[in-house]
Design an enzyme around this catalytic site. Structure first.
Site, PDB file in Angstrom:
ATOM      1  N   ARG A 127       0.847  -1.205   0.000  1.00  0.00           N
ATOM      2  CA  ARG A 127       0.000   0.000   0.000  1.00  0.00           C
ATOM      3  C   ARG A 127       0.875   1.244   0.000  1.00  0.00           C
ATOM      4  NH1 ARG A 127       0.962   2.134   4.761  1.00  0.00           N
ATOM      5  NH2 ARG A 127       1.210   0.822   6.607  1.00  0.00           N
ATOM      6  N   GLY A 131      -7.085   0.277   2.374  1.00  0.00           N
ATOM      7  CA  GLY A 131      -8.208   1.125   2.765  1.00  0.00           C
ATOM      8  C   GLY A 131      -7.941   2.001   3.963  1.00  0.00           C
ATOM      9  N   VAL A 132      -8.912   2.043   4.902  1.00  0.00           N
ATOM     10  CA  VAL A 132      -8.871   2.978   6.019  1.00  0.00           C
ATOM     11  C   VAL A 132      -9.024   2.215   7.337  1.00  0.00           C
ATOM     12  CG1 VAL A 132     -11.374   3.465   5.899  1.00  0.00           C
ATOM     13  CG2 VAL A 132      -9.811   5.144   6.937  1.00  0.00           C
ATOM     14  N   SER A 136      -6.220   6.122   9.943  1.00  0.00           N
ATOM     15  CA  SER A 136      -5.106   6.105   8.993  1.00  0.00           C
ATOM     16  C   SER A 136      -5.592   5.549   7.663  1.00  0.00           C
ATOM     17  CB  SER A 136      -3.964   5.242   9.536  1.00  0.00           C
ATOM     18  OG  SER A 136      -3.539   5.710  10.797  1.00  0.00           O
ATOM     19  N   THR A 190       2.136   1.854  10.133  1.00  0.00           N
ATOM     20  CA  THR A 190       1.037   2.061  11.061  1.00  0.00           C
ATOM     21  C   THR A 190       0.827   0.780  11.862  1.00  0.00           C
ATOM     22  OG1 THR A 190      -1.196   2.956  11.328  1.00  0.00           O
ATOM     23  CG2 THR A 190      -0.883   1.328   9.573  1.00  0.00           C
ATOM     24  N   TYR A 191      -0.078   0.848  12.812  1.00  0.00           N
ATOM     25  CA  TYR A 191      -0.388  -0.301  13.665  1.00  0.00           C
ATOM     26  C   TYR A 191      -1.845  -0.694  13.483  1.00  0.00           C
ATOM     27  CZ  TYR A 191      -1.620  -2.920  17.882  1.00  0.00           C
ATOM     28  OH  TYR A 191      -2.099  -3.876  18.738  1.00  0.00           O
ATOM     29  N   HIS A 192      -2.091  -2.004  13.445  1.00  0.00           N
ATOM     30  CA  HIS A 192      -3.449  -2.548  13.467  1.00  0.00           C
ATOM     31  C   HIS A 192      -3.580  -3.475  14.666  1.00  0.00           C
ATOM     32  CE1 HIS A 192      -4.083  -0.973   9.488  1.00  0.00           C
ATOM     33  NE2 HIS A 192      -3.188  -1.786   8.933  1.00  0.00           N
ATOM     34  N   CYS A 201       2.676   6.673  10.688  1.00  0.00           N
ATOM     35  CA  CYS A 201       2.568   7.269   9.352  1.00  0.00           C
ATOM     36  C   CYS A 201       3.793   8.119   9.006  1.00  0.00           C
ATOM     37  CB  CYS A 201       1.287   8.078   9.219  1.00  0.00           C
ATOM     38  SG  CYS A 201      -0.199   7.121   9.634  1.00  0.00           S
TER      39      CYS A 201
END
Length: 230
Positions: free
Chosen positions: A69, A149-150, A136, A74-76, A167
């Site tokens: 992407r 996506g978001v 994010s 970032t973190y999920h 980010c």
């Protein structure tokens, strides 16, 4: 426009879902229906294709996945709602900037419904409440179709964001809906709100809530299980 097929995947590891949406994008044709996947992920850091390693500070026991992407790291994790719009943007005559605006605007709409004022930033994609980031965004367009996506922070452990420069911004504050609301938000309800707001912005007439999981996701999960067992 045909109804959007919507899948609610629950909480899954990141990598098989990523592989599945990439495979879906590669095999679809002009007759394929658009899909939206709603998912929470097990803890993971994801690094964008142009991501710089110095933004991953102390990952510790959380895996880092290098993905395709846009954007940086970032973190999920559980309690964060991730929406993957798998759309034929060429068929929809939808530009990348328009899709980004629709995704950001959908989060802003959901927050506004609950009395929270939020905004985008032209220089840094995503959604912010004051100076803190609450959602994010990272996309990939391939063969005229979108994936990734978001990610919308609802009710999660924000501590892992301190292990990275979110980010690509050192010291960026992160926030979530539960810290801005008087009541603990229900993640499934917020997913429905987000879906409805995006559909309204895209101008679609209807959605088709699908049971189970897309075949590609099941195949990737099974393959992962087999590799682990082996």
């Amino acid at each position: 426009m045909a109804a959007l097929d919507v899948y609610r995947l629950g909480c899954l590891p990141y990598a098989p879902v990523w592989r599945a949406m990439r495979a879906f994008t590669d095999r679809r044709d002009s007759t394929s229906r658009d899909e939206i996947w709603l998912v929470e992920h097990e803890p993971v850091f994801t690094q964008g294709q142009a991501g710089r390693p110095e933004h991953v500070l102390v990952p510790g026991d959380i895996p880092v996945v290098h993905t395709d992407r846009g954007g940086q790291v970032t973190y999920h994790g559980p309690g964060q709602m991730v929406m993957y719009p798998l759309l034929d943007v060429r068929r929809r005559k939808l530009g990348v900037r328009e899709l980004v605006t629709a995704l950001e605007g959908s989060v802003i709409d959901v927050l506004a419904e609950q009395g929270v004022e939020a905004h985008p930033r032209a220089e840094a994609p995503g959604v912010y409440v004051g100076d803190a980031k609450i959602a994010s965004l990272g996309l990939r367009i391939r063969r005229g179709c979108s994936f990734h996506g978001v990610a919308f922070n609802i009710y999660m452990d924000l501590a892992p964001f301190a292990r990275i420069n979110p980010c690509g911004y050192a010291g960026l504050s992160m926030t979530q809906l539960c810290d801005l609301s008087e009541h603990r938000p229900d993640i499934d309800e917020q997913a429905t709100r987000l879906l409805q707001c995006l559909v309204a912005r895209l101008g679609d007439d209807s959605i088709n809530e699908c049971r189970g999981m897309p075949q590609g996701v099941m195949s990737e999960l099974t393959a992962d299980s087999s590799r682990t067992a082996g």
